[in-house]
Design a protein around this motif. Sequence first.
Motif, PDB file in Angstrom:
ATOM      1  N   SER A  96       0.854  -1.179   0.000  1.00  0.00           N
ATOM      2  CA  SER A  96       0.000   0.000   0.000  1.00  0.00           C
ATOM      3  C   SER A  96       0.891   1.230   0.000  1.00  0.00           C
ATOM      4  O   SER A  96       2.077   1.158   0.299  1.00  0.00           O
ATOM      5  CB  SER A  96      -0.919  -0.008   1.228  1.00  0.00           C
ATOM      6  N   ASP A  97       0.311   2.353  -0.361  1.00  0.00           N
ATOM      7  CA  ASP A  97       1.067   3.598  -0.340  1.00  0.00           C
ATOM      8  C   ASP A  97       1.466   3.934   1.085  1.00  0.00           C
ATOM      9  O   ASP A  97       0.724   3.652   2.035  1.00  0.00           O
ATOM     10  CB  ASP A  97       0.235   4.745  -0.916  1.00  0.00           C
ATOM     11  N   SER A 103       6.628   9.122   4.576  1.00  0.00           N
ATOM     12  CA  SER A 103       7.236   9.325   3.264  1.00  0.00           C
ATOM     13  C   SER A 103       8.581  10.039   3.387  1.00  0.00           C
ATOM     14  O   SER A 103       8.830  10.789   4.326  1.00  0.00           O
ATOM     15  CB  SER A 103       6.290  10.146   2.391  1.00  0.00           C
ATOM     16  N   THR A 106      10.687  12.156  -2.549  1.00  0.00           N
ATOM     17  CA  THR A 106      10.305  11.432  -3.751  1.00  0.00           C
ATOM     18  C   THR A 106      11.313  11.635  -4.870  1.00  0.00           C
ATOM     19  O   THR A 106      11.315  10.879  -5.834  1.00  0.00           O
ATOM     20  CB  THR A 106       8.900  11.849  -4.232  1.00  0.00           C
ATOM     21  N   PHE A 113       6.312   2.377  -0.722  1.00  0.00           N
ATOM     22  CA  PHE A 113       5.174   1.554  -0.341  1.00  0.00           C
ATOM     23  C   PHE A 113       5.428   0.894   1.010  1.00  0.00           C
ATOM     24  O   PHE A 113       6.541   0.942   1.542  1.00  0.00           O
ATOM     25  CB  PHE A 113       4.872   0.495  -1.406  1.00  0.00           C
TER      26      PHE A 113
END
Length: 164
Positions: A96-97, A103, A106, A113
């Motif tokens: 899943s995210d 996080s 990026t 994930f």
Amino acid sequence: MSFVNAYVSEEDAKKYDLDNLWNKYNPWFIHMPEVLNSFDVHQHAWCVDKERGYWLFYCNYARNYEGPSDRPEPTSKEVFILHVDGQNIEFILDSSDLDPSDSVSTDLYPIQFAWEIVSMNPSSLPTMSKADLLTILKEALTVYKCSGLRNMEANNKAFFKFNF
């Protein structure tokens, strides 16, 4: 020694019957050993700790047999076999995210994930508890990342955590 991503020797592929293990989870597609011809290196790949005799083998996405097409359709769940103390443990994992608070950049890690366990069979061994097996699974997945030896570029872009 610890886990490493590696190609499987022909002897180990036969010893652990990896062709049939793959075919069990891919009944409607090209079967092993023929599918190996589609890879640059025509061998099975795994994540292995040779010193302890443990390995992790990716089998493919789990299939849903109740789809609208009347054919088995892939799901988001992935099947892995963890071999420990001479026994195969089947793990079905879902990704899943990541929660935004977990996080990271990026720019550095565009693939992010979290692994979650859908099922584990068996859930323990006579010589090892569930907690011990999950620790070994985490060790192996940390090395395997998202695609093992077959896609090191994706692995370098991957950041994940465990929700188990």
